[in-house]
Design an enzyme around this catalytic site. Structure first.
Site, short mmCIF file in Angstrom:
data_model
loop_
_atom_site.label_atom_id
_atom_site.label_comp_id
_atom_site.label_asym_id
_atom_site.label_seq_id
_atom_site.Cartn_x
_atom_site.Cartn_y
_atom_site.Cartn_z
N HIS A 103 71.57 49.88 46.22
CA HIS A 103 72.75 50.13 45.36
C HIS A 103 72.39 50.80 44.02
O HIS A 103 72.90 51.89 43.74
CB HIS A 103 73.53 48.81 45.17
CG HIS A 103 74.49 48.85 44.05
ND1 HIS A 103 75.59 49.69 44.03
CD2 HIS A 103 74.55 48.16 42.88
CE1 HIS A 103 76.25 49.52 42.91
NE2 HIS A 103 75.65 48.60 42.18
N HIS B 154 70.96 48.18 36.09
CA HIS B 154 72.26 47.72 35.57
C HIS B 154 72.71 46.37 36.11
O HIS B 154 73.53 45.71 35.48
CB HIS B 154 73.35 48.78 35.78
CG HIS B 154 73.89 48.86 37.18
ND1 HIS B 154 73.33 49.65 38.15
CD2 HIS B 154 74.94 48.23 37.77
CE1 HIS B 154 74.02 49.51 39.27
NE2 HIS B 154 75.00 48.65 39.09
N GLU C 69 72.66 40.46 35.42
CA GLU C 69 73.75 39.69 36.01
C GLU C 69 73.32 38.96 37.29
O GLU C 69 73.73 37.83 37.53
CB GLU C 69 74.90 40.65 36.33
CG GLU C 69 76.22 39.96 36.49
CD GLU C 69 77.37 40.96 36.46
OE1 GLU C 69 77.48 41.69 35.46
OE2 GLU C 69 78.12 41.02 37.44
N ASP C 70 72.50 39.59 38.10
CA ASP C 70 72.25 39.08 39.45
C ASP C 70 70.84 38.57 39.71
O ASP C 70 70.54 38.14 40.83
CB ASP C 70 72.57 40.18 40.49
CG ASP C 70 74.03 40.59 40.46
OD1 ASP C 70 74.86 39.77 40.03
OD2 ASP C 70 74.34 41.72 40.86
#
Ligand code: ZN
Length: 196
Positions: free
Chosen positions: A53, A79, A83-84
């Site tokens: 991705h 990016h 967050e992940d």
């Protein structure tokens, strides 16, 4: 005089090696993202490793958006790491500098919020993003909307609200990159027409 000569030599060296340095930075960011997202997979029927991705987002920025600036491309590769994954903002700064850190931070949703609140905040914040963050957000959303085709049919039906939120997000990001905006708008409209 000696100082001037040194400066001009240094500038010439930098010019000559800029491409090489940018390549090394991007290669490092690809390696960093691949390690951080190890064991994660995209949603959908294909079981695609997650790192495909961010790589796809960078491809889209380069080929479809004409973006060449290395800090934007580096931040695009990273990016989703805050967050992940377990990555910290300090770690990104130590490896890639303050500018990349702050772009990635702009693109990181507050994990305390519900998914509806996150969508609302993204639209509200989009207008205040830096230009680099707006570019990445456009390419990120374009990738995610194209990727909906890899969900199974019942999951795709649940995506209508995501598509409508994406239109609002696109409107908040207008004036950033005409090519990416046109591609994103066309993709959203095609999928909204199919999805009813
Ligand atoms: Zn993403």
């Amino acid at each position: 005089m000696l100082y001037d000569e040194l400066v001009s030599e240094w500038l010439a060296y930098n010019l000559e090696h800029a491409v090489e340095l940018n390549f090394l930075i991007l290669l490092n960011a690809i390696d960093f993202a691949a390690i951080k997202h190890e064991g994660q997979y995209r949603e959908g029927v294909l079981g695609t490793p997650y790192v495909i991705h961010p790589l796809g987002v960078v491809k889209s920025l380069w080929f479809e958006g004409g973006v060449r600036e290395v800090s934007t491309l580096t931040a695009a590769l990273l990016h989703d790491t805050l967050e992940d994954t377990q990555t910290t903002a300090d770690e990104i700064e130590a490896c890639f500098g303050y500018r990349v850190r702050s772009i990635v931070e702009e693109l990181t949703d507050d994990s305390q919020l519900s998914s509806e609140e996150k969508k609302q905040k993204q639209v509200e914040h989009a207008r205040h993003y830096s230009r680099e963050a707006r570019l990445i957000k456009l390419a990120d959303r374009l990738y995610n909307i194209r990727d909906l085709k890899n969900l199974n049919p019942s999951e795709r039906l649940a995506c209508r609200s995501y598509l409508q939120w994406s239109l609002k997000l696109l409107n908040a990001l207008r004036g950033t990159n005409a090519a990416l905006e046109a591609l994103l708008e066309a993709e959203i409209l095609v999928q909204l027409a199919e999805n009813h």
